[in-house]
Design an enzyme around this catalytic site. Structure first.
Site, PDB file in Angstrom:
ATOM      1  N   LYS A 117      52.508 -13.689 -22.070  1.00 40.53           N
ATOM      2  CA  LYS A 117      52.039 -14.617 -23.111  1.00 40.53           C
ATOM      3  C   LYS A 117      52.938 -15.847 -23.239  1.00 40.53           C
ATOM      4  O   LYS A 117      52.438 -16.973 -23.319  1.00 40.53           O
ATOM      5  CB  LYS A 117      51.976 -13.893 -24.465  1.00 40.53           C
ATOM      6  CG  LYS A 117      50.929 -12.790 -24.520  1.00 40.53           C
ATOM      7  CD  LYS A 117      49.663 -13.308 -25.172  1.00 40.53           C
ATOM      8  CE  LYS A 117      48.580 -12.297 -25.295  1.00 40.53           C
ATOM      9  NZ  LYS A 117      47.918 -11.678 -24.276  1.00 40.53           N
ATOM     10  N   GLU A 201      51.292 -20.162 -38.801  1.00 45.60           N
ATOM     11  CA  GLU A 201      50.467 -20.881 -37.823  1.00 45.60           C
ATOM     12  C   GLU A 201      49.257 -21.483 -38.521  1.00 45.60           C
ATOM     13  O   GLU A 201      48.966 -21.150 -39.671  1.00 45.60           O
ATOM     14  CB  GLU A 201      50.051 -19.976 -36.653  1.00 45.60           C
ATOM     15  CG  GLU A 201      49.127 -18.857 -37.019  1.00 45.60           C
ATOM     16  CD  GLU A 201      48.706 -18.018 -35.796  1.00 45.60           C
ATOM     17  OE1 GLU A 201      49.494 -17.859 -34.856  1.00 45.60           O
ATOM     18  OE2 GLU A 201      47.581 -17.522 -35.823  1.00 45.60           O
ATOM     19  N   HIS A 236      38.064  -5.133 -32.594  1.00 45.62           N
ATOM     20  CA  HIS A 236      38.606  -6.132 -31.676  1.00 45.62           C
ATOM     21  C   HIS A 236      38.034  -6.011 -30.276  1.00 45.62           C
ATOM     22  O   HIS A 236      38.670  -6.360 -29.294  1.00 45.62           O
ATOM     23  CB  HIS A 236      40.140  -6.053 -31.629  1.00 45.62           C
ATOM     24  CG  HIS A 236      40.755  -6.215 -32.981  1.00 45.62           C
ATOM     25  ND1 HIS A 236      40.760  -7.407 -33.646  1.00 45.62           N
ATOM     26  CD2 HIS A 236      41.323  -5.314 -33.808  1.00 45.62           C
ATOM     27  CE1 HIS A 236      41.328  -7.246 -34.818  1.00 45.62           C
ATOM     28  NE2 HIS A 236      41.680  -5.988 -34.947  1.00 45.62           N
ATOM     29  N   ARG A 293      40.275 -11.423 -14.050  1.00 47.11           N
ATOM     30  CA  ARG A 293      39.389 -10.385 -13.488  1.00 47.11           C
ATOM     31  C   ARG A 293      37.949 -10.809 -13.728  1.00 47.11           C
ATOM     32  O   ARG A 293      37.696 -11.794 -14.416  1.00 47.11           O
ATOM     33  CB  ARG A 293      39.635  -9.061 -14.221  1.00 47.11           C
ATOM     34  CG  ARG A 293      39.449  -9.230 -15.728  1.00 47.11           C
ATOM     35  CD  ARG A 293      39.268  -7.961 -16.489  1.00 47.11           C
ATOM     36  NE  ARG A 293      38.758  -8.242 -17.811  1.00 47.11           N
ATOM     37  CZ  ARG A 293      39.505  -8.397 -18.906  1.00 47.11           C
ATOM     38  NH1 ARG A 293      40.812  -8.289 -18.837  1.00 47.11           N
ATOM     39  NH2 ARG A 293      38.943  -8.669 -20.065  1.00 47.11           N
TER      40      ARG A 293
END
Lengths: 502, 164
Positions: A117, A201, A236, A293
């Site tokens: 990340k 954020e 999720h 992928r």
């Protein structure tokens, strides 16, 4: 030259999908299976099948050594990993390379970069792709929070570093409320997680999950194959996907598509990939991550563009340039996918296990089913409970929705719990119809979902009784079968192929 | 002929005549069916026909109407006795929904739990599943530790139920 033989290091519907692509290209297939999948659809469908161990994925589908060994033994010149399992494992890509077997996917380096990340975000910043603005680290003083909030722009979100479940989370709409919110979030984080680290954020209002399919060959050609909207998620995990998105305008599509291509180039990427963005209400978008992928939801892209993404992955891995179709792509009509899981939507999406006693797939114009099960299949505890994907195409969104509801009603899966009715209610929901599909769609609209069983209970009980009264278990017959069933073989008399019996 | 089916906690009774007419509440409501196969049972009303599917597996009957699934059980004679129905309906013993691994125990022996409280997280099929208390009470036994594999026959947690 295309590969001669491809090993499919996966199971279920995606293994079946890859076999279809290989057969279309004239490539023979090798499947691998755990003992739990001895009779699975993918096991029976490939040209060769090898057992690779017990049900536990660690000892079978995730076991790199065993899969490489089968590839060598069977003489496969390439391996397709599908999604999940080893698809984004750089060690597997490296092991393939070390054994001179082509890995149908990106390089180990690209997988590694996008799997990290921090590194991938740095890379994105360097090529000017927007990230969600906010703090890089924990906030220590109030001044730091004030500065970060001003830079990100209100509203902002205070989040616990150890977070989850909304605890230690505060939305702040204006500067005056910032201090109280930070204090409150810290207290809540401390009591919930024993750690009062919080950071800030930008708060994304009405976010949508928009992703772009990209395809890149080893000759430097990179294209995007438009967007998919995947905002409808439970636990999720995506359950309904569509393309085009109702929120992406022509201008936005060009802008986001350009960013997706930039990301792909920056990663030196080869193969099929997906760039995930969060899109806010004002049309601003932020890079989340790149999936290296083929995605579960790739069929909706295929339906509106007419390409075969899996076949193209194989061609690219064989060293070919992108096919001509990819140079003049257009979106035609609308496509929706529903994931058919073995789960209980009325009980917190608890996975359901059992045997599929009766199975009938829907048919009709614009209906496609990518499935990994059949009548008699056992859905066990060892793997992801996805049974199939129902994909529809229509000339516009309204037609696609109507076809999806029709197809879901026709889909018969008896013997375990599944999400078919739940999905049908999602597609029919006024907020879905109007395109108000944000990532909290399920929480917002389906928290008190009722399956509508009470209205149909008597009909169902009546049918159950009728089945009971008429039911004759198979193999329980004396004599030569059930006389009420017409059997043409009993009508033919003595005969022999090609000539008459003397 | 009379049939009884258990749906969730409700027992529904139906009378069947000629193997095709289902009557409820002493004939107050009647539905006519036509049986072709388990996969094709037709609800008939004049010229209208609607397809319904019903499959029998042991003492379970599954029915599908337009994607809506019903799972019926045969009502057990003795609800507190052994057998799946009996075990599932006893709120003092909480079972895993399927075999899996205990990820987290959210209660300890002696804890008081309330109805709908989350007590255990079990991982199966790559997903975490939450086992929820079905009644209030005190935890009297925990039969597994975190990390253990659990089956569906042994109760995860046994409760001393609170008096109402």
């Amino acid at each position: 030259m295309l590969f001669n033989k491809v090993l499919i290091a996966n199971r279920g519907e995606i293994a079946v999908r890859i076999i279809h692509a290989c057969r279309t290209l004239g490539i023979s297939t090798v499947t691998v299976y755990s003992t739990a999948d001895k009779d699975a659809v993918h096991t029976m469908m490939g040209d060769e099948a090898y057992e690779i161990g017990p049900p536990s994925p660690l000892e079978s589908y995730l076991c790199i050594e065993k899969i490489i060994e089968v590839a060598k033994k069977s003489g496969a010149d390439a391996i397709h990993p599908g999604y999940g399992f080893l698809a984004e494992n750089p060690n597997f890509a490296s092991a393939c390379a070390a054994n001179k077997i082509a890995f149908i996917g990106p390089s180990a380096e690209a997988i590694l970069l996008m799997g990290n990340k921090v590194e991938s975000r740095k890379k994105m910043v360097s090529v000017g792709v927007p990230l969600i603005p906010g703090m890089k680290d924990e906030g220590k003083s109030l001044a730091e929070f004030v500065k970060a909030a001003d830079e990100a722009g209100y509203p902002v979100l205070i989040k616990a570093a150890a977070g989850g479940g909304g605890k230690g989370m505060r939305v702040v709409n204006e500067p005056a409320d910032l201090e109280t919110a930070v204090e409150g979030a810290k207290r809540e984080a401390k009591s919930a997680f024993g750690d009062d680290t919080v950071y800030l954020e930008k708060y994304i209002v009405d976010p949508r999950h928009i992703e772009f399919q990209v395809m890149a060959d080893s000759h430097g050609n990179v294209v995007h194959v438009f967007e998919r909207e995947c905002s409808i998620q439970r636990r999720h995990q995506k359950i309904v996907e569509e393309t085009p998105s109702t929120a992406v305008t022509d201008e936005l599509r060009i802008e986001m598509g350009k960013a997706a291509v930039e990301v792909t180039k920056a990663a030196d990427y080869v193969g099929a990939g997906t760039i995930e963005f969060l899109l806010d209400k004002s049309g601003k978008f932020y890079f989340l991550e790149m999936n290296t992928r083929i995605q579960v939801e790739h069929p909706v892209t295929e339906e509106v563009t007419g390409v075969d993404l899996v076949a193209e992955q194989i061609r690219i891995a064989s060293g070919y340039e992108l096919s001509d179709h990819f140079k003049n792509l257009t979106q035609r009509g609308h496509s929706i996918e529903c994931r058919i899981y073995a789960e209980d939507a009325s009980n917190n999406f608890m996975p359901s296990i059992g045997k599929i006693l009766l199975y009938r797939e829907p048919t009709g114009p614009g209906v496609r089913v990518d499935s990994g099960v059949r009548q008699g299949s056992e859905v066990g505890i060892d793997y992801d409970p996805i049974m199939a994907k129902l994909v529809v195409w229509g000339e516009d969104r309204e037609t696609a929705c109507a076809r999806m509801i029709k197809a879901l009603k026709e889909y018969k899966i008896l013997g375990l719990r599944h999400s078919v009715k739940y999905l049908s209610d999602i597609i029919a929901h006024p907020k879905f119809v109007s395109g108000e599909t944000y990532t909290d769609f399920i929480e917002r609209n389906f928290s008190d979902w009722d399956d509508g069983a009470s209205e149909l209970l008597e009909t169902a009980v009546g049918a159950a009784a009728i089945a009971g009264a008429n039911y004759r278990p198979a193999g329980n017959q004396s004599g030569a079968g059930d006389a009420s069933v017409f059997d043409p073989w009993r009508e033919t008399g003595n005969w022999q192929i090609g000539e008459s019996v003397k | 002929m009379n049939y009884e089916f258990k749906y969730k906690d409700e027992v529904v009774s139906v009378d069947l005549t000629d193997g095709k007419i289902a009557s409820f509440n002493d004939g107050e409501k009647q539905l006519q069916f036509e049986f072709r196969s388990e996969g094709r049972i037709y609800l008939r009303d004049g010229n209208m026909a609607k397809e319904v599917c019903a499959v029998i597996d042991g003492d379970k009957t599954f029915v599908d109407i337009d994607g809506l699934l019903f799972e019926f059980a045969v009502p057990s004679e003795d609800a507190s006795g052994s057998g799946e129905g009996g075990l599932a309906s006893d709120p003092s013993r909480l079972f895993a929904p399927m075999p899996g691994k205990i990820v987290k125990l959210l209660v300890e022996i002696g804890d008081t739990v309330s109805d709908k409280l989350q007590v255990v997280i079990v991982e199966a099929m790559k997903m975490e599943n939450i086992v929820i208390a079905k009644a209030s009470g005190t935890v009297k036994a925990i039969n597994f530790a975190e990390g253990d594999q659990c089956d569906i026959e042994t109760p995860l947690i046994e409760l001393e139920l609170a008096d109402d």
